[in-house]
Design a protein around this motif. Structure first.
Motif: not given
Ligand SMILES: Nc1nc2c(ncn2[C@@H]2O[C@H](COP(=O)(O)OP(=O)(O)OP(=O)(O)O)[C@@H](O)[C@H]2O)c(=O)[nH]1
Ligand SMILES: [K+]
Ligand SMILES: [Mg+2]
Length: 415
Positions: A72-73, A75-76, A89, A92-94, A96-97, A119, A251-252, A274-275
């Motif tokens: 989770p979280s 950045g997928k 969507e 910043d919480y786990e 979300t999708t 996730g 990512n990140k 980095s997205v």
């Molecule tokens: N610093 C940073 N934060 C990022 C980056 N990409 C995404 N985030 C942040 O990471 C958090 C989670 O992003 P999501 O895209 O919701 O992640 P996810 O993997 O889809 O999460 P789930 O659907 O909950 O599993 C968000 O607050 C984003 O803004 C990045 O490249 N750098």
């Protein structure tokens, strides 16, 4: 009676406490085979009582399917939105999708379906969270992008790999070079064409007993492991193994020092991105293209320019490893195969362009193909099985000397 999960736990425990030495390897092999049988039972939805969850049945679209898998979280969803423009969507919480969100990337005239998924957490394969649905979707993909949080430690990568392995997904690996042919009588015939450091007659015998396979010819062509052997035995089962390309996407990286990013980027099958800062997204797309290794074939009509906007796209991952003229013609229309005489091919797969090719000719990326159909008389002759003189390779059809002399067809391709 203990449930499947308890039985799995007990077996895993037994394997963990069994010392690994020559005397116990056969026993360990049998334990592995039993474990495999339990996992299979668990994953088989009818037996395990699993239900289909709405929101996961996304129709296949385009030439390839790429699934985003990760904790989770990481950045997928952010990545799906950045690459396809489809809003998924992100927050910043786990978790979300909660469902499967499809998007499409247009890459070099091919359409790649990208799937954003919930996730997954450790134990997903055993049905934790939406794990089982996510993993079933992953199995339907041609490639996996394992999305990882570059700021976290690398245990995530190993855990996810194990989750995927538990459901029969093998990443960046070829099918083991082992042949297993059931026979009516004769017991186990065991041969190897290379020296074996792990597998032995006794061990394979023990594993085969677990599968109730008693009469069989086994030939091992590489120094394979116990798992490799079980993978081949599982082929005819309910969860046959799938061998898939995987790119590890960190990512990140905007949160890391350049030195740390550099270390990550040097690992095999790895891309760092980095997205948020839009860093190296093009590099990731290039890598996806390279690993998918799609073959585009442009078709042209006689005397016309090729249609460069709409190629036939063939996917080696989907099983049709041999991207032949026959496959390409079949993709245009099955009935065309009846009328097929030969193909004129321009491109890297032929020595001189154009070249007259038969059905078995293997095409390469960016080839141009023009189909030559049989005339009425030739079709009649073909059905009567008359063969005279020179034939087109792979077709058994006589080369028409008049067509071969046809200057127009020999003219270089207009560009
Ligand atoms: N610093 C940073 N934060 C990022 C980056 N990409 C995404 N985030 C942040 O990471 C958090 C989670 O992003 P999501 O895209 O919701 O992640 P996810 O993997 O889809 O999460 P789930 O659907 O909950 O599993 C968000 O607050 C984003 O803004 C990045 O490249 N750098
Ligand atoms: K999230
Ligand atoms: Mg998400």
């Amino acid at each position: 009676m203990p449930g499947i999960l308890e039985k799995i736990a007990a077996l895993e425990h037994e394997m963990a406490i069994t010392q690994k030495n020559k005397a116990t390897t056969t026993h360990l092999g049998s334990l592995k085979a039993k474990l495999c049988a339990l996992r299979r039972e668990l994953l088989n939805p009818e037996k395990a009582g699993g239900k289909k969850v709405p929101g996961f049945e996304v129709q296949r679209y385009g030439n390839s399917r790429v699934a985003l898998i990760g904790f989770p979280s990481v950045g997928k969803s952010s990545l799906l939105t950045a690459l396809t423009g489809v809003e998924s969507e992100a927050a910043d919480y786990e978790f979300t999708t909660l469902t499967c969100i499809p998007g499409v990337v247009h890459l070099n005239d091919a359409k790649i379906q990208l799937l954003d998924l919930p996730g997954i957490i450790s134990g997903a394969a055993q049905g934790k969270g939406r794990g089982r649905q996510v993993i079933a979707t992953a199995r339907s993909a041609d490639m996996i992008l394992m999305v990882l949080d570059a700021t976290k430690d690398d245990a995530q990568r190993q855990m996810l790999t194990k989750e995927l392995e538990d459901v029969g997904i093998r990443l960046n690996k070829q099918r083991p070079k082992i042949s297993v042919n059931r026979t009516k009588t004769g017991g186990l015939k065991f041969n190897a064409t290379v020296p074996l450091s792990i597998l032995s007659y006794e061990m394979c015998h023990g594993i085969l007993q677990t599968y109730k396979i008693f009469n069989v010819d086994v030939v091992i062509h590489e120094d394979a492991s116990i798992d490799d052997f079980i993978d081949v035995l599982e082929e005819s089962g309910t969860t046959p193994r799938v061998y898939m390309k995987c790119i590890y996407v960190y990512n990140k990286i905007d949160m890391l020092s350049i030195k740390m990013v550099d270390t990550l980027a040097r690992q095999p099958f790895t891309q760092v991105i980095s997205v948020r800062q839009k860093m190296n997204l093009d590099g990731l797309l290039d890598r996806i293209w390279q690993e998918l290794a799609l073959v585009r074939v442009y078709t042209k009509k006689k005397g016309m320019f090729p249609d460069f906007s709409d190629p036939l796209v063939m996917t080696p991952q989907r099983g049709n490893k041999f991207l032949t003229v026959e496959n390409a013609v079949g993709m245009l229309h099955k009935s065309l195969l009846e009328e097929f005489k030969s193909a004129l091919v321009w491109g890297t797969s032929v020595r001189s362009s154009p070249q007259i090719c038969g059905k078995t000719h293997e095409l390469q990326d960016e080839d141009v193909m023009q189909i030559q159909k049989l005339t009425q008389a030739e079709r009649a002759r073909k059905s009567h099985g008359k063969k005279t003189g020179q034939t087109v390779a792979g077709t058994g059809i006589p080369v028409d000397p008049k067509a071969a002399r046809d200057k127009k067809d020999k003219a270089p391709l207009k560009t």
